[in-house]
Motif scaffolding. Structure first.
Motif, PDB file in Angstrom:
ATOM      1  N   MET A 249       0.831  -1.211   0.000  1.00  0.00           N
ATOM      2  CA  MET A 249       0.000   0.000   0.000  1.00  0.00           C
ATOM      3  C   MET A 249       0.867   1.263   0.000  1.00  0.00           C
ATOM      4  N   GLU A 250       1.838   1.319   0.897  1.00  0.00           N
ATOM      5  CA  GLU A 250       2.700   2.498   1.007  1.00  0.00           C
ATOM      6  C   GLU A 250       3.542   2.714  -0.243  1.00  0.00           C
ATOM      7  N   ALA A 251       4.083   1.640  -0.792  1.00  0.00           N
ATOM      8  CA  ALA A 251       4.959   1.754  -1.964  1.00  0.00           C
ATOM      9  C   ALA A 251       4.222   2.238  -3.201  1.00  0.00           C
ATOM     10  N   ASN A 252       2.907   2.022  -3.235  1.00  0.00           N
ATOM     11  CA  ASN A 252       2.136   2.370  -4.423  1.00  0.00           C
ATOM     12  C   ASN A 252       1.070   3.437  -4.169  1.00  0.00           C
ATOM     13  N   GLY A 253       1.089   4.044  -2.983  1.00  0.00           N
ATOM     14  CA  GLY A 253       0.129   5.099  -2.667  1.00  0.00           C
ATOM     15  C   GLY A 253      -1.308   4.622  -2.675  1.00  0.00           C
ATOM     16  N   LEU A 254      -1.559   3.437  -2.146  1.00  0.00           N
ATOM     17  CA  LEU A 254      -2.887   2.819  -2.192  1.00  0.00           C
ATOM     18  C   LEU A 254      -3.614   2.895  -0.858  1.00  0.00           C
ATOM     19  N   GLU A 255      -4.925   2.935  -0.942  1.00  0.00           N
ATOM     20  CA  GLU A 255      -5.822   2.818   0.209  1.00  0.00           C
ATOM     21  C   GLU A 255      -6.617   1.528   0.042  1.00  0.00           C
ATOM     22  N   VAL A 256      -7.246   1.073   1.106  1.00  0.00           N
ATOM     23  CA  VAL A 256      -8.041  -0.161   1.039  1.00  0.00           C
ATOM     24  C   VAL A 256      -9.063  -0.090  -0.095  1.00  0.00           C
ATOM     25  N   ASP A 257      -9.698   1.056  -0.281  1.00  0.00           N
ATOM     26  CA  ASP A 257     -10.729   1.203  -1.315  1.00  0.00           C
ATOM     27  C   ASP A 257     -10.195   1.060  -2.736  1.00  0.00           C
ATOM     28  N   ASP A 258      -8.879   1.130  -2.929  1.00  0.00           N
ATOM     29  CA  ASP A 258      -8.285   0.963  -4.253  1.00  0.00           C
ATOM     30  C   ASP A 258      -8.163  -0.503  -4.659  1.00  0.00           C
ATOM     31  N   PHE A 259      -8.308  -1.425  -3.710  1.00  0.00           N
ATOM     32  CA  PHE A 259      -8.119  -2.847  -3.982  1.00  0.00           C
ATOM     33  C   PHE A 259      -9.391  -3.469  -4.547  1.00  0.00           C
ATOM     34  N   ILE A 260      -9.239  -4.218  -5.620  1.00  0.00           N
ATOM     35  CA  ILE A 260     -10.334  -4.971  -6.219  1.00  0.00           C
ATOM     36  C   ILE A 260     -10.381  -6.365  -5.597  1.00  0.00           C
ATOM     37  N   SER A 261      -9.225  -7.009  -5.494  1.00  0.00           N
ATOM     38  CA  SER A 261      -9.134  -8.349  -4.897  1.00  0.00           C
ATOM     39  C   SER A 261      -7.676  -8.654  -4.593  1.00  0.00           C
ATOM     40  N   ILE A 262      -7.475  -9.648  -3.717  1.00  0.00           N
ATOM     41  CA  ILE A 262      -6.120 -10.129  -3.423  1.00  0.00           C
ATOM     42  C   ILE A 262      -6.149 -11.650  -3.393  1.00  0.00           C
ATOM     43  N   ILE A 263      -5.192 -12.249  -4.087  1.00  0.00           N
ATOM     44  CA  ILE A 263      -4.963 -13.691  -4.035  1.00  0.00           C
ATOM     45  C   ILE A 263      -3.696 -13.910  -3.219  1.00  0.00           C
ATOM     46  N   PHE A 264      -3.803 -14.708  -2.169  1.00  0.00           N
ATOM     47  CA  PHE A 264      -2.645 -15.092  -1.364  1.00  0.00           C
ATOM     48  C   PHE A 264      -2.338 -16.551  -1.631  1.00  0.00           C
ATOM     49  N   THR A 265      -1.049 -16.891  -1.723  1.00  0.00           N
ATOM     50  CA  THR A 265      -0.644 -18.293  -1.711  1.00  0.00           C
ATOM     51  C   THR A 265       0.341 -18.490  -0.575  1.00  0.00           C
ATOM     52  N   ALA A 266       0.375 -19.711  -0.065  1.00  0.00           N
ATOM     53  CA  ALA A 266       1.321 -20.073   0.993  1.00  0.00           C
ATOM     54  C   ALA A 266       1.932 -21.424   0.647  1.00  0.00           C
ATOM     55  N   THR A 267       3.187 -21.586   0.985  1.00  0.00           N
ATOM     56  CA  THR A 267       3.824 -22.882   0.785  1.00  0.00           C
ATOM     57  C   THR A 267       3.214 -23.896   1.752  1.00  0.00           C
ATOM     58  N   SER A 268       3.342 -25.166   1.439  1.00  0.00           N
ATOM     59  CA  SER A 268       2.658 -26.218   2.203  1.00  0.00           C
ATOM     60  C   SER A 268       3.155 -26.358   3.634  1.00  0.00           C
ATOM     61  N   ASP A 269       4.285 -25.751   3.964  1.00  0.00           N
ATOM     62  CA  ASP A 269       4.793 -25.819   5.338  1.00  0.00           C
ATOM     63  C   ASP A 269       4.195 -24.733   6.233  1.00  0.00           C
ATOM     64  N   LEU A 270       3.292 -23.921   5.711  1.00  0.00           N
ATOM     65  CA  LEU A 270       2.609 -22.889   6.499  1.00  0.00           C
ATOM     66  C   LEU A 270       1.149 -23.280   6.695  1.00  0.00           C
ATOM     67  N   THR A 271       0.798 -23.606   7.931  1.00  0.00           N
ATOM     68  CA  THR A 271      -0.555 -24.085   8.230  1.00  0.00           C
ATOM     69  C   THR A 271      -1.166 -23.425   9.456  1.00  0.00           C
ATOM     70  N   SER A 272      -0.501 -22.446  10.046  1.00  0.00           N
ATOM     71  CA  SER A 272      -0.955 -21.881  11.322  1.00  0.00           C
ATOM     72  C   SER A 272      -2.117 -20.894  11.191  1.00  0.00           C
ATOM     73  N   GLU A 273      -2.290 -20.267  10.013  1.00  0.00           N
ATOM     74  CA  GLU A 273      -3.361 -19.276   9.835  1.00  0.00           C
ATOM     75  C   GLU A 273      -3.531 -18.989   8.349  1.00  0.00           C
ATOM     76  N   PHE A 274      -4.720 -18.533   7.984  1.00  0.00           N
ATOM     77  CA  PHE A 274      -4.964 -18.068   6.621  1.00  0.00           C
ATOM     78  C   PHE A 274      -4.295 -16.707   6.441  1.00  0.00           C
ATOM     79  N   PRO A 275      -3.462 -16.529   5.413  1.00  0.00           N
ATOM     80  CA  PRO A 275      -2.855 -15.218   5.192  1.00  0.00           C
ATOM     81  C   PRO A 275      -3.886 -14.104   5.037  1.00  0.00           C
ATOM     82  N   ALA A 276      -5.016 -14.388   4.443  1.00  0.00           N
ATOM     83  CA  ALA A 276      -6.039 -13.367   4.231  1.00  0.00           C
ATOM     84  C   ALA A 276      -6.562 -12.779   5.535  1.00  0.00           C
ATOM     85  N   TYR A 277      -6.480 -13.531   6.610  1.00  0.00           N
ATOM     86  CA  TYR A 277      -6.977 -13.023   7.891  1.00  0.00           C
ATOM     87  C   TYR A 277      -6.208 -11.774   8.320  1.00  0.00           C
ATOM     88  N   ALA A 278      -4.927 -11.712   7.998  1.00  0.00           N
ATOM     89  CA  ALA A 278      -4.135 -10.515   8.324  1.00  0.00           C
ATOM     90  C   ALA A 278      -4.683  -9.299   7.585  1.00  0.00           C
TER      91      ALA A 278
END
Length: 125
Positions: free
Chosen positions: A32-61
């Protein structure tokens, strides 16, 4: 106003819920900071995680950062032999006046080694 895709990634030191939330929040905030963006500028976000990460959904952050009306999805990264462990990637679609050449892709921590050709890197180590 154009639709642009912004990419980014971060590497975690360990697979714990708090660390996942901290690193992904840092990644989203830096994009957001690097591109001068606000939450309202986002259309969608796709997160991927490697299979060794299982503690939480990245989207929750992102939800905790106020992305309540932005479509978010999490997926599993391909398991390629020798690939970097404990990595969360994102691809965000945004509305911005930035030309494609001025979009800043953000790669943090160990993930900075993934695409040095594509991004100005940031390290918060």
């Amino acid at each position: 106003m154009a639709v642009r895709a912004v990419r980014g990634a971060t590497q975690l030191e360990e697979d714990t819920r708090e660390h996942m939330l901290d690193r992904v929040a840092e990644l989203v905030t830096d994009v957001m900071e690097a591109n001068g963006l606000e939450v309202d500028d986002f259309i969608s976000i796709i997160f991927t995680a490697t299979s060794d990460l299982t503690s939480e959904f990245p989207a929750y952050a992102a939800r905790q950062l106020g992305f309540s009306d932005v479509p978010l999805v999490c997926a599993r990264e391909l398991e390629i032999e020798g690939s970097m462990p404990r990595v969360v990637r994102l691809m965000a679609h945004v509305e911005t006046d930035l030309p494609r050449s001025d979009v800043t892709h953000v790669y943090l921590h160990g993930a900075a080694n993934l695409r040095r050709d594509l991004t100005r890197t940031t390290s918060h180590d």
